[in-house]
Motif scaffolding. Structure first.
Motif, PDB file in Angstrom:
ATOM      1  N   VAL A  63       0.851  -1.179   0.000  1.00 57.40           N
ATOM      2  CA  VAL A  63       0.000   0.000   0.000  1.00 57.40           C
ATOM      3  C   VAL A  63       0.891   1.234   0.000  1.00 57.40           C
ATOM      4  CG1 VAL A  63      -1.740   1.319   1.257  1.00 57.40           C
ATOM      5  CG2 VAL A  63      -1.865  -1.177   1.208  1.00 57.40           C
ATOM      6  N   GLU A  64       0.636   2.142  -0.919  1.00 58.52           N
ATOM      7  CA  GLU A  64       1.385   3.392  -1.016  1.00 58.52           C
ATOM      8  C   GLU A  64       0.385   4.542  -0.966  1.00 58.52           C
ATOM      9  OE1 GLU A  64       3.973   5.844  -4.373  1.00 58.52           O
ATOM     10  OE2 GLU A  64       3.064   3.932  -4.877  1.00 58.52           O
TER      11      GLU A  64
ATOM     12  N   GLY B  85       0.089   3.282   7.988  1.00 62.88           N
ATOM     13  CA  GLY B  85       0.264   2.967   9.402  1.00 62.88           C
ATOM     14  C   GLY B  85       0.528   1.487   9.596  1.00 62.88           C
ATOM     15  N   ASP B  86      -0.052   0.923  10.639  1.00 64.28           N
ATOM     16  CA  ASP B  86       0.166  -0.479  10.982  1.00 64.28           C
ATOM     17  C   ASP B  86      -0.512  -1.428  10.011  1.00 64.28           C
ATOM     18  OD1 ASP B  86       1.583   0.257  13.251  1.00 64.28           O
ATOM     19  OD2 ASP B  86      -0.198   0.206  14.529  1.00 64.28           O
ATOM     20  N   MET B  87       0.140  -2.569   9.785  1.00 64.97           N
ATOM     21  CA  MET B  87      -0.468  -3.672   9.049  1.00 64.97           C
ATOM     22  C   MET B  87      -0.857  -4.724  10.076  1.00 64.97           C
ATOM     23  SD  MET B  87       0.986  -6.034   5.964  1.00 64.97           S
ATOM     24  CE  MET B  87       1.863  -7.238   6.931  1.00 64.97           C
TER      25      MET B  87
ATOM     26  N   ASP C  61      -3.714   0.182   8.128  1.00 65.65           N
ATOM     27  CA  ASP C  61      -4.243   1.476   8.529  1.00 65.65           C
ATOM     28  C   ASP C  61      -3.630   2.562   7.660  1.00 65.65           C
ATOM     29  OD1 ASP C  61      -5.786   0.441  10.578  1.00 65.65           O
ATOM     30  OD2 ASP C  61      -4.278   0.828  12.123  1.00 65.65           O
ATOM     31  N   ILE C  62      -4.454   3.494   7.223  1.00 61.59           N
ATOM     32  CA  ILE C  62      -3.967   4.694   6.556  1.00 61.59           C
ATOM     33  C   ILE C  62      -4.280   5.853   7.493  1.00 61.59           C
ATOM     34  CG2 ILE C  62      -4.198   6.230   4.585  1.00 61.59           C
ATOM     35  CD1 ILE C  62      -4.872   3.788   2.878  1.00 61.59           C
TER      36      ILE C  62
ATOM     37  N   TYR D 151      -4.444   6.680  -2.874  1.00 59.36           N
ATOM     38  CA  TYR D 151      -3.514   5.613  -2.516  1.00 59.36           C
ATOM     39  C   TYR D 151      -3.516   4.554  -3.595  1.00 59.36           C
ATOM     40  CZ  TYR D 151      -7.487   2.792  -0.955  1.00 59.36           C
ATOM     41  OH  TYR D 151      -8.656   2.076  -0.912  1.00 59.36           O
ATOM     42  N   ARG D 152      -2.456   3.751  -3.623  1.00 59.04           N
ATOM     43  CA  ARG D 152      -2.307   2.654  -4.584  1.00 59.04           C
ATOM     44  C   ARG D 152      -2.109   1.359  -3.814  1.00 59.04           C
ATOM     45  NH1 ARG D 152       1.884   6.166  -7.114  1.00 59.04           N
ATOM     46  NH2 ARG D 152       0.785   7.320  -8.718  1.00 59.04           N
ATOM     47  N   THR D 153      -2.705   0.309  -4.337  1.00 58.34           N
ATOM     48  CA  THR D 153      -2.453  -1.019  -3.789  1.00 58.34           C
ATOM     49  C   THR D 153      -1.876  -1.892  -4.886  1.00 58.34           C
ATOM     50  OG1 THR D 153      -4.718  -1.705  -4.260  1.00 58.34           O
ATOM     51  CG2 THR D 153      -4.275  -0.895  -2.063  1.00 58.34           C
TER      52      THR D 153
END
Length: 77
Positions: free
Chosen positions: A2-3, A11-13, A24-25, A41-43
């Protein structure tokens, strides 16, 4: 992967289920109740073996722009 391009940071995965993870974003700033913001965001998905085909049926063709309305889980505010 995730970017976050705009509007926050990664944040946390965490593991949601055996084969599903969440990320978390964190927004640039807290929002007031009812306030909206723009986030980009990009996945990118990478698999050792191909996932079951039903996972890929969410979108037919190519997506360019998507608008999502997000409701936060009370335990993840």
């Amino acid at each position: 992967m995730v970017e976050v391009v705009r509007g926050g940071r990664v944040g946390d995965m965490y593991r949601v289920t055996e084969g599903l993870f969440g990320v978390d974003i964190l927004l640039d700033r807290p929002l007031m109740r009812g306030e909206t913001t723009l986030m980009h965001y990009r996945t990118t998905f990478g698999y050792r073996t191909s996932p079951p085909p039903e996972f890929r049926r969410g979108v037919l063709g190519t997506m360019r722009d998507v608008t999502l309305w997000v409701q936060f889980h009370p335990d993840r505010l």
